[in-house]
Structure formats: C-alpha cells, structure tokens
Write a protein that holds these residues in place. Structure first.
Motif, PDB file in Angstrom:
ATOM      1  N   PRO A 148       0.825  -1.199   0.000  1.00 51.09           N
ATOM      2  CA  PRO A 148       0.000   0.000   0.000  1.00 51.09           C
ATOM      3  C   PRO A 148       0.871   1.265   0.000  1.00 51.09           C
ATOM      4  N   SER A 149       0.242   2.366  -0.277  1.00 51.00           N
ATOM      5  CA  SER A 149       0.956   3.634  -0.364  1.00 51.00           C
ATOM      6  C   SER A 149       1.677   3.962   0.946  1.00 51.00           C
ATOM      7  N   GLY A 150       2.912   4.421   0.827  1.00 53.39           N
ATOM      8  CA  GLY A 150       3.649   4.876   1.995  1.00 53.39           C
ATOM      9  C   GLY A 150       4.332   3.772   2.774  1.00 53.39           C
ATOM     10  N   GLY A 176       7.045   2.158   1.984  1.00 52.00           N
ATOM     11  CA  GLY A 176       8.504   2.160   1.889  1.00 52.00           C
ATOM     12  C   GLY A 176       9.063   1.555   0.622  1.00 52.00           C
ATOM     13  N   LYS A 177       8.227   1.336  -0.391  1.00 51.59           N
ATOM     14  CA  LYS A 177       8.710   0.716  -1.631  1.00 51.59           C
ATOM     15  C   LYS A 177       9.722   1.616  -2.340  1.00 51.59           C
ATOM     16  N   THR A 178       9.320   2.869  -2.574  1.00 52.73           N
ATOM     17  CA  THR A 178      10.203   3.792  -3.277  1.00 52.73           C
ATOM     18  C   THR A 178      11.509   3.968  -2.519  1.00 52.73           C
ATOM     19  N   THR A 179      11.405   4.062  -1.209  1.00 54.22           N
ATOM     20  CA  THR A 179      12.600   4.235  -0.403  1.00 54.22           C
ATOM     21  C   THR A 179      13.548   3.054  -0.582  1.00 54.22           C
ATOM     22  N   THR A 180      12.996   1.844  -0.560  1.00 51.18           N
ATOM     23  CA  THR A 180      13.821   0.648  -0.756  1.00 51.18           C
ATOM     24  C   THR A 180      14.534   0.715  -2.105  1.00 51.18           C
TER      25      THR A 180
HETATM   26  N1  LIG Z   1      12.222  12.775   1.831  1.00 51.33           N
HETATM   27  C1  LIG Z   1      11.430  12.297   2.805  1.00 51.33           C
HETATM   28  N2  LIG Z   1      11.416  12.895   4.013  1.00 51.33           N
HETATM   29  C2  LIG Z   1      10.634  12.420   5.005  1.00 51.33           C
HETATM   30  N3  LIG Z   1       9.853  11.363   4.906  1.00 51.33           N
HETATM   31  C3  LIG Z   1       9.807  10.732   3.730  1.00 51.33           C
HETATM   32  C4  LIG Z   1      10.607  11.165   2.622  1.00 51.33           C
HETATM   33  N4  LIG Z   1      10.365  10.330   1.581  1.00 51.33           N
HETATM   34  C5  LIG Z   1       9.471   9.423   2.030  1.00 51.33           C
HETATM   35  N5  LIG Z   1       9.129   9.659   3.314  1.00 51.33           N
HETATM   36  C6  LIG Z   1       8.215   8.859   4.134  1.00 51.33           C
HETATM   37  O1  LIG Z   1       8.678   7.544   4.145  1.00 51.33           O
HETATM   38  C7  LIG Z   1       7.607   6.623   4.036  1.00 51.33           C
HETATM   39  C8  LIG Z   1       7.833   5.694   2.862  1.00 51.33           C
HETATM   40  O2  LIG Z   1       7.806   6.437   1.667  1.00 51.33           O
HETATM   41  P1  LIG Z   1       7.964   5.791   0.221  1.00 51.33           P
HETATM   42  O3  LIG Z   1       8.090   6.898  -0.746  1.00 51.33           O
HETATM   43  O4  LIG Z   1       9.043   4.801   0.262  1.00 51.33           O
HETATM   44  O5  LIG Z   1       6.551   5.090   0.054  1.00 51.33           O
HETATM   45  P2  LIG Z   1       6.044   4.208  -1.161  1.00 51.33           P
HETATM   46  O6  LIG Z   1       5.880   2.828  -0.638  1.00 51.33           O
HETATM   47  O7  LIG Z   1       6.866   4.384  -2.354  1.00 51.33           O
HETATM   48  O8  LIG Z   1       4.594   4.836  -1.373  1.00 51.33           O
HETATM   49  P3  LIG Z   1       3.788   5.091  -2.769  1.00 51.33           P
HETATM   50  O9  LIG Z   1       3.211   3.785  -3.183  1.00 51.33           O
HETATM   51  O10 LIG Z   1       2.725   6.035  -2.340  1.00 51.33           O
HETATM   52  O11 LIG Z   1       4.739   5.680  -3.730  1.00 51.33           O
HETATM   53  C9  LIG Z   1       6.349   7.468   3.899  1.00 51.33           C
HETATM   54  O12 LIG Z   1       5.709   7.465   5.160  1.00 51.33           O
HETATM   55  C10 LIG Z   1       6.823   8.818   3.539  1.00 51.33           C
HETATM   56  O13 LIG Z   1       5.997   9.781   4.122  1.00 51.33           O
END
Ligand SMILES: Nc1ncnc2c1ncn2[C@@H]1O[C@H](COP(=O)(O)OP(=O)(O)OP(=O)(O)O)[C@@H](O)[C@H]1O
Ligand SMILES: [Mg+2]
Lengths: 354, 737
Positions: free
Chosen positions: A44-46, A48-52
């Motif tokens: 789901p959104s948020g 941590g996928k993009t971060t990984t």
């Molecule tokens: N630059 C940042 N500074 C602070 N918090 C961040 C930053 N980037 C991401 N986050 C937080 O880290 C968490 C994971 O973010 P991420 O972008 O990895 O989500 P995601 O799984 O890719 O979501 P989506 O499917 O919506 O793209 C989120 O709670 C987001 O708010």
C-alpha cells in the motif's frame, strides 16, 4: 554487437532507513534478490517501496545495515558509482536533449567511444520499438513512447540491476498491459535483474518471478506469485494480493497436517498449516467458491452483476458476506435466491485468527 | 561495467591540485605585484628579485623564512597519490596537508605585515622581526586554493556528502571566498561601531549612536520629520510592492497576452537597468523640477504654481520604481514562463474559468517569483543612494546618512557602522519574512515529462487594465529617456537649447594617426577600464551565483542555512558600506588590493552574486529533482550533471545573471566611488565628477553612450547564450530578454 546483461544479485542485510529524526521509512529488512530475476515490491501507499528502491540506486543512503550488489558492499557508494539504472515514474527525460541524446547520455560516461555509443543507443531504441525516433524531442512523443525511451536509456548501460518505480502508472490500461509485457520480455531475453515497484497487484502477479509484499516499512511476505496467491501468510497478504473472502471458522480437529474446520455447521477438511485447534480464519478466492454445490453453506444472493466474461455475485449469510464469481453466464442466479456455496478442493487456506 | 571512482588509484583532479600547489610555491611570484594583469615581472629580475621571487626561491636565498613550513603540507599531499579513495590514509594525508597549509598561510598572513609583526604580544614573544611582507600575489593565492581543495577532497573521501568531490569543493570554495570578501570586511567595519575616539572599545558609544533620535524619531506622525530608519523602511516597502506589481504586469503582457509589440516592450523595460542610477534622477529633475519642462509647461498653460514636490519621497519613489521595476521583471519573467502549461490546462479542464485558473493556479505557482521580486526591490531601495542623493531633499534615508557620515565633514566611521547595522536588520528581516511566506510548499513545475501545451491568455478583465498600465508606464519611460538623449545634444539645458554634438566630441573624439588610433577624448580611459572590469566581473558573478544556487536547492549539508545567509548577506549591505569596509580591510596584507582593478571586480562579484543566486534558485526549484537523479543513476557525477543537465535548462537564469552583473558593474556608483583610483577610474565616478563641476552636458552625453554600449552588450550576450529548446508547442511566445 548486442546488449548483454551483467545481472547481479542484490542483498539487503538488516537495512533501516530513517528520514530526518523519526520517520522510519524502512525498518530492519532483509532481502535477497537473485540475479536475472524480476522482483516486484508491492504494498500500500507509503509502506517504503520507493525508499527501498532508491537505496538500491544510491539516491538514499541506508541509516543502518548493509546493501550488497553482486558481492560488492555498496552501502556507502553514491548513485554515480553504482552499476544500477533507474526508470522514474515521471520518466525524467532530459527535455533539452533529443531522444538519441537522452539514450546516449549514460553511455558517454561509461567509456564507450563515439561510434559505439551511437550503435548502442540505436540498438536500445530498436529494442523498445522506437527505431527512427532518435531526432525527436521528448515533448514530441506520446506518454508510452516517452516511457520506452526512459527504458531504453537505462537498458543500454547494461546495468547490474535495473530499477523501475511505478513505470506504468502514467499509461492507459491497454498500453500498460503491452508495455509491461515488453518489459518482461526484454528482461527475460537479456536475463536482467530487475526490481520493480508497483501497487497494482495484477501487474505484480503478471510480470514477477518473485513478489515482496511490504507493509508498514517492513516485509509481510516474499514468494512467487503462485505462492502468494495460493498460500498467503496472513490476512493482510491474502487481502492485498487478489481478492479474498475471509470467513471466521473453528478448527475442530487436527490430524497430522490435515485440519477439519467448522463454519456454521458445515464441515470441511484442508491443510492445517501448523495451526492448532481453536478459532481461525479461512481465506477463499472468489473463484474458489463453488456455487450450487451439493455440500456447503446456504447463502442468499444479494447482488448479481454481469461483466461479460463472467458473473459476479455478492452473497450473504449471518456469518459472512462473500464475493464470488462464476463462469456460467447463461443461467445466472436470481437476486434473492438461496444457493449452496461449497469450497473448491484446492485454494482455500487457513489463517490464524486475527 | 561502470568504472568505480572509489577504487581508482589515479585521481586527475587530485594530481591537478597538487601540481598547482607546487607551481604556486616554486614558479610564480609569491607576493602581489603592482598590477595583477601585467607580466613585466617575467623579464624584470624574476626569479631572484625579492619582489617577484616565488616562495621557493625566497627561502633558498634565506629570506621570508616563515614560508618554509609550507613545504611540509606540500610534501604530505604527495603521500595520498596512488591510493584508492577508500584507503584511510588517503583522506588523512589530504585533510592534514590542506588544513596545515591553509592554516599556516592565514596565521603568517595576519601575524606579519608591512611593519614586521602585527601584534605587540608577538613582538614581545619573538623579538622584533627585521623583515616584512606584502599582500598575497599569484603564488600565494594559488597555493591557498590548492590547500583548500586538497582539504575538501580529503573531506569528501571521508564520505561527506556521499563522497562528492564537486559538491564538497564548491561548498568549501564559496565559504572561503564569502568569508574573505563579505564577513571579514564587514566584521572589520562593525568593530568600528564600538571604537571610541581614542581607539578603545566601548558599548556606550554604540548605544548612544544607536538610539539617536535622528534614527528612530517618530516626528512625522505629528507633522515634524521622522527618523531616517522609518523613512528607509517606508520607502523600501513601497518600492518593493510597486516594482513587484509592475514587474508582474510586464511579465504577463509579454507571456500571456495577444499584445503585438512584446519585443519592444521587453526592450523598454530593460532600459532603466542599463542606466546609471543618478541619470534617472537627473532626467526627473529636467522634467518635473522647479524649472523642468513639464513644470514650466503647466505653469504657463494652466497657471499652476511650480512647487518642489519632486524633492523628497515622491521623487525618490518614482526614480527607484523606474530603476528597479526591470529587476522584478527579469525575475518574474522566468517564473511566469516556468509555470507548466499543463497545470493551467489541467485546471481549465477542471471547470475553472480563465480568471479562476489565474487566481488559483498561475498566481500561487508564481509565489516564489513574487517573493523574490519583492525582496530584491526592497533591498535595492534600501541600498540605493544615487537617487536619494539627487532627489531626496529633506527626506533622508539610511544610505545617504552613511555616505555623509563617511564622506562629509563628520568622518564618523562608528556612526556609519551603526547605521549599516540597522539597515542590515531591515533587509534580513525582509529575507526571513519571505522564507516564512513561502513555507515548505513545492513549486516544482517543469517535470521530467516532456511538457507540451500553451500558456493560456490572461482573462479579459485582467488583460485590459494590465495592458493599459503597461502602456502608460512604457510611455513614461520613453519620455524620460527622450529627455536624457535630448539633454545630451543641447548646449546648456534650460539656458541655451541649441543642438550640438560638442559634448560627445569632448568625451569620445579619436584621431587616426600613423601609429594607429589615438583616443584623444576625455572619457576613453574610464570607459575602457569600466568595460574591462565589467566584462571580467560578469561571468565570475554568474558562475559563483549559480553554483551557490545549485548547492542551496539540490544538496543538503550541515550548516546550509548559515551558508545561505552568508551568500545573501552582501546584497543586503549598501554599496557605500561595502566600499568603506573594503578599504578598511584590504589596504593591508594579507589581502592588499586597494587601488587595483581587482578590488573593483571583487566588490562587483559579491555585490551582485545574490541576484545570480536568487535567479538560479527561482528557476532551479522549478526543475524536477528526478532529472538530476536520473542523470546520477546513468553514471554522471554531480559535476557532469550540473554541466549537462542543470546548466542547459537554466539558460534564462544564466542570461539574467550575466546581463545583470555586467550592467550593474557598469552602472554601479555607491561602492565604486570609494574604490576607484587614479589608474582605475570608472565611468560612473568620472560622470559624478563632471556633475560636481556642473558639466551636465558631458555627463549626460557620457551616460547616453553607456546606455547604448550596454544595449549592444546585452544583445550580444543574448546571442551567445541562446535559448534552450525544451519544446513547448509552437504558439508559445518567443521571450528573450
Ligand atoms: N524525503 C522524505 N522525508 C521524510 N519522509 C519521507 C521522505 N520520503 C518518504 N518519506 C516517508 O517515508 C515513508 C515511505 O515512503 P515511500 O516513498 O518509500 O513510500 P512508497 O511505498 O513508495 O509509497 P507510494 O506507493 O505512495 O509511492 C512514507 O511514510 C513517507 O511519508
Ligand atoms: Mg513510491
């Protein structure tokens, strides 16, 4: 000359990423990605996928833990020094460069001479079906074409790992299916290691060798599409991958790895998956409900929808509301009728109560 | 397979800086020579003559032995060669070499001056030194740069900012030059605020000057005069608001209206920028002064009694608005163009009317531009001293007060310093207010997706008043310039109105003789000097400004806020203060550049850099970060990304920075008047001299010439920089400055 693969495995060892002081985006995950496999990060959104993904690329640095690409520890290497390419959700094509210049851009930094750069770039464009588009500016291409330029630009570098962050989210449904098949085909032909982020579960099931389901900065389950679909580890995964009906039930007896369950007086036996006698949940895909079975649960048809290739039904009973589909479109059930709902022999799985 | 920079054992950049360091030490004259750009020294006793010798030769001859310790860091740096970056010794040797070398350069530079030891306690400790040293020259400067960049490479190898050498070195370089040329002189100047007449320090002196009624009096509420601080503040807020609104109007007319003569309008708005500041003041006097044309006309025809209404707030306000609107325009045009058409188109399809689109999408997206434009107008007004000098009458402002505190009979450095501090507080206050207003919202609009679409036209209800206002302003500007030109071709304004070219002849005559062209006109010397200095300063300013903008928008590092504060500081300081502080700081070693062309170049760089920074930040924050990131993942390092992705997409900002700094260098007066010397006289200070001699004709003729020269230069620069094609669809207006 041909675009080859230098595919390498990726390994996360107890990796944590904290943004600022207290936003934990990725919490102590371990992950092994095999060389030459396409692995999707789904969740789901948020979660941590993009971060990984960005940690693999070197665009974010891990707060704790170690990341390996091949047998090299890249934890501290910046993006420039990692042999990883990434396709961005927004494509990030350089607007002031032609398609050809975009695709050649990375080659210029990889020690290729002019003519080789040109050959490779041309080949990359051919591979994604954009032969002859080299002279155009990105703004003169359609969304799908831009997307393929972005893929070509990453591919021609023959990276150890290729990363995609929701590459299809800007495309229409039909194009999405086609491009995802293209990506899968190129990946398999070239034997690339690909890490792919999506939150579309169908997309994930269709393209992946392996799916990593993430939840709240952690990993919920890792497995092949079939594993995840047929044997979800818990309710979250069952719900997230495909649709699942969750029915509360009671395990009345366990015999070896066979359990017998009781749902409102209906008895059924299936693999126990290590669960003890007591309350549990049964997860059943809509396709695994047998309508009009000889044995099963009597339920009322609440809603019936014709969607062309099949019928979709919403069924109710005091203990649950279920969603079922049936291939039989010619003799649909009437709304308000009562039907006996049975369970298919394979498919339904037991989950711990929760 | 990508080459990994972390494993290479040969580092071209490192080798370059090590060679530079040794060359500075062994080959180039260590101390400053009278004229930085001449090379007489090559044939005049080099390398043994004491004045021209490199440090190595000095030491070998047994002179200036305090330079000998520099050999240690130079040798230390060699040990880093042949090691991979990840080797701990690599960074250790570089950091040690850089810190030792740079540190020792500073210590010896401040400890030993033209009279031997600079401090009594040093003399007491080591006894009298029978030697002395002058300011740093080629050798010393180059050595210092080498040590600095060895140090930053060492820090980068330690893993700072992901080991990015380009970013760490840029930060290091900018911190050092800003410290040397902004903080150091200002600190020297401000300590003057606490110095009593007999040379001691006292806070009482400061307090008495600070709480002076002339500064903070509120007399104007009851009919009397207000303090200069309030005057300045009130004027600056008005000028900031008016110039922002006018700048926005022009930007809208040029980008979003069907108006035909956009190019002409554009050229017109740029005119005031290329005009020496006091010239607009003079023209206003010629028009609206007691015996000005318009005044006389109205007196004759309608019988209105001529008054001195122009002298005071109205005159200064008009002149400054004329002068600073174009700056707001230059900032806003980039922003107005940068608003992605697809956002506006998206809003249109969401059932917003044109007016709603403008109000809810276009205008909010222009917020960073509006805030920047206001800030620039505000600060410019605070710092301007030419117009208040000519038109102020009894309306005193801080900048003129400072000028008279230093130039006038009072010669009170302390008072000037106190006034400067008040000014600084105002401008910094505006700076923080702006940041607060912008908040943390993202204004990114140029995304990595090829953006197509056309800017919608302004709503009708808006376009009519906007066009009308723009026209009115354009006509007014034209009249003012017609007056300037007319003034340059009459015998004596208001007395003898026969047409003549004699002023031009006096200033710019030349004869063709056998030996070549003889520049016999009176103005040529200052003219060539001005051109040379402006042309040197402009590209340097643009480079420093844009690199700073890049660091501020694209990198995160400890102390970033302090860094931004430091780089913006010099803009908030009026030229007069810069001028005086530079004289105080740079007429003694280690940096001894008073009276040279360098001090002019340097003062221009640091006065005008903030404009480059602002323009760069405004445009860079509209470039999606994924563009940089994708370049990085494609194997480019941050320098290559900066050069190949960011710079080309920033051409409008580069152009703005180049044009602005070139033109400002040619028209600036406030700092210049303190820094010119007989050898390096600038056009503006020459003209002011003519004005003081009541030689208005020559002064105006020279100014007119300058205006035309700058026009030509701006045009040429525009051709060179060109326009980045990012492929908006055809009907997009071509909008060059
Ligand atoms: N630059 C940042 N500074 C602070 N918090 C961040 C930053 N980037 C991401 N986050 C937080 O880290 C968490 C994971 O973010 P991420 O972008 O990895 O989500 P995601 O799984 O890719 O979501 P989506 O499917 O919506 O793209 C989120 O709670 C987001 O708010
Ligand atoms: Mg994401």
């Amino acid at each position: 000359m041909k675009i080859n693969s230098k595919a390498a495995p990726v390994s996360f060892r107890n990796v944590t990423k904290v943004y600022g002081k207290d936003v934990v985006a990725v919490d102590d995950i371990n992950l092994e990605i095999e060389a030459g496999k396409l692995v999707t990060l789904l969740g789901p959104s948020g979660c941590g996928k993009t971060t990984t993904l960005r940690m693999i690329a070197g665009l974010e640095m891990a707060t704790k833990g170690a990341i390996f690409i091949g047998d090299r520890d890249v934890t501290l290497l910046p993006a420039t020094d990692r042999d990883v390419s990434m396709v961005f959700q927004s494509y990030a094509l350089f607007p002031h460069m032609s398609v050809m210049e975009n695709v050649s851009y990375g080659l210029g930094f990889s020690g290729f001479d002019k003519s080789e750069t040109r050959d490779r770039a041309r080949q990359g464009l051919e591979l994604v079906g954009l032969k002859g588009y080299g002279g155009r500016l990105p703004s003169e291409l359609s969304g799908g074409q831009q997307q393929r330029v972005a893929v070509a630009r990453a591919l021609v570098l023959e990276p150890q790992v290729l990363l995609f962050d929701e590459p299809l989210s800007n495309l229409d449904a039909k194009l999405r299916r086609q491009v995802r098949e293209d990506i899968r085909e190129i990946q398999q032909n070239l034997g690339l290691t690909v890490v792919y982020v999506t939150h579309d579960q169908e997309e994930a099931l269709a393209v992946s060798d392996e799916i990593v389901v993430m939840r709240n900065a952690g990993i919920a389950q890792i497995g092949s599409p079939r594993d995840l679909y047929d044997a979800p580890a818990d309710r979250f995964v069952a719900d997230f991958i495909g649709e699942a009906n969750i029915i509360p039930c009671e395990i009345t007896s366990v015999d070896g790895d066979k359990a017998t369950i009781d749902i409102a007086g209906f008895h059924h036996s299936l693999p126990a998956r290590g669960l003890p006698v007591g309350a549990a949940q049964l997860a059943v895909r809509p396709t695994r409900l047998v309508l009009g079975a000889t044995e099963g649960l009597p339920m009322e048809v609440k809603k019936a929808t014709y969607v062309g290739s099949r019928m979709e039904y919403t069924l109710t009973a005091p203990f649950a509301t279920l969603f079922a589909v049936s291939e039989d479109v010619d003799t649909p059930l009437d709304v308000g009728a009562t039907v006996t709902v049975g369970l298919a022999r394979i498919g339904p799985v037991l989950l711990a109560a929760g | 397979m990508r080459q990994l920079t972390s494993e290479r054992t040969t580092h071209p950049v490192l080798i370059f800086w090590i060679i530079v360091g040794w060359a500075g030490f062994l080959l180039l004259p260590w101390y400053g020579i009278e004229d930085f750009f001449t090379f007489e020294w090559l044939i005049d006793g080099y390398p043994f003559d004491e004045d021209y010798a490199p440090a190595g030769f000095l030491i070998a001859q047994g002179e200036k032995l305090w330079l000998a310790p520099l050999i240690i860091p130079l040798v230390l740096s060699l040990f880093a060669l042949g090691k991979p970056k990840t080797h701990p010794a690599f960074s250790r040797f570089l950091i040690l070499a850089g810190a030792l070398g740079f540190g020792w350069l500073i210590i010896q530079g401040f400890a030993i001056g033209i009279r031997g030891f600079n401090a009594d306690w040093l003399r007491a400790l080591f006894g009298d030194l029978d030697d002395r040293q002058f300011g740093m020259g080629y050798g010393a400067l180059i050595c210092a740069a080498s040590f600095l960049f060895l140090f930053t490479q060492g820090i980068a190898a330690r893993g700072a900012i992901n080991g990015d050498v380009f970013v760490v070195s840029s930060i290091g370089g900018i911190v050092v030059i800003v410290t040397a040329f902004v903080f150091f002189p200002i600190a020297k100047m401000l300590t003057a605020a606490f110095i009593t007449e007999d040379g001691g320090y006292s806070a009482e002196v400061f307090a008495s000057k600070f709480f002076d009624d002339r500064l903070w009096g509120l007399g104007c509420l009851s009919g009397a005069r207000c303090g200069v601080a309030w005057n300045s503040l009130f004027l600056a807020v008005l000028v900031g608001l008016i110039t922002t609104v006018l700048g926005l109007i022009f930007a809208l007319v040029v980008t979003r209206s069907g108006f035909r003569h956009k190019r002409a309008l554009r050229a017109l708005t740029v005119l005031p920028i290329i005009t020496p500041p006091f010239v607009i003041g003079l023209a206003l006097i010629l028009l609206f002064g007691l015996s000005g044309s318009v005044t006389v006309f109205f007196a004759d025809v309608i019988g209105i009694q001529p008054t001195r209404w122009l002298y005071g707030l109205p005159g200064v306000l008009i002149a400054q608005t004329l002068a600073f609107t174009p700056i707001a325009f230059l900032v806003l045009i980039g922003v107005v163009e940068g608003v992605s058409p697809s956002m506006e188109e998206a809003a249109q399809t969401l059932r917003a009317s044109k007016w709603q689109v403008f109000k809810t999408i276009s205008l909010p997206l222009m917020r960073p531009g509006l805030a920047n434009a206001f800030l620039l107008g505000f600060i410019e007004s605070m710092a301007d001293f030419g117009n208040p000098l000519v038109l102020g009458g009894n309306f005193d402002v801080l900048s003129t007060e400072i000028f008279f505190a230093i130039v006038g009979a009072q010669y009170d450095q302390g008072k000037a310093a106190v006034l400067a501090m008040v000014l600084l507080c105002f401008t910094l206050g505006a700076f923080y207010a702006q940041r607060f207003w912008l908040g943390k919202k993202s204004y990114t609009t140029v995304s990595g997706k090829g953006d197509s679409g056309v800017h919608p036209q302004m709503p009708r209800a808006l376009s009519i008043p906007v066009l009308a206002l723009a026209m009115l302003w354009a006509v007014f500007t034209m009249v003012v310039y017609a007056m300037i030109f007319y003034g340059s071709v009459v015998e004596l304004w208001g007395v003898n109105n026969t047409l003549t070219f004699k002023h031009y002849v006096t200033a710019f005559s030349f004869r063709i003789e056998e030996a070549g062209i003889r520049w016999s006109g009176a103005a040529w010397d200052s003219f060539w000097t001005t051109l040379k200095i402006a042309a040197t300063a402009a590209p340097l300013t643009a480079i420093v400004g844009l690199i700073t903008a890049y660091l501020l928008t694209r990198q995160t590092f400890a102390g970033k806020n302090a860094f931004e504060f430091g780089t913006m500081l010099s803009f908030a300081i009026p030229g007069t203060v810069i001028g005086v502080s530079y004289i105080l700081a740079f007429n003694v070693p280690p940096i001894e550049i008073t009276g040279t062309g360098i001090i002019l170049v340097v003062s221009f760089i640091f006065r005008n850099m903030p404009v480059g920074v602002r323009a760069g930040i405004a445009s860079m924050s509209q470039l999606d970060k994924s563009l940089d990131e994708s370049s990085l993942t494609l194997g480019a390092n941050s320098w290559q990304t900066f050069r190949r992705i960011i710079l080309p997409l920033l051409r409008p900002a580069i152009l703005a920075a180049l044009v602005y700094s070139f033109v400002r260098a040619m028209t600036a007066i406030s700092a210049v008047i303190f820094l010119v010397s007989a050898e390096y006289d600038m056009a503006t200070s020459y003209i002011i001299g003519r004005v003081e001699n009541n030689d208005y004709g020559l002064a105006i003729a020279y100014s007119t010439t300058l205006i035309f020269v700058m026009l030509a230069a701006v045009g040429a620069m525009q051709l060179i920089v060109g326009r980045t094609e990012i492929g908006r669809r055809m009907s997009q207006s071509r909008t060059n400055v």
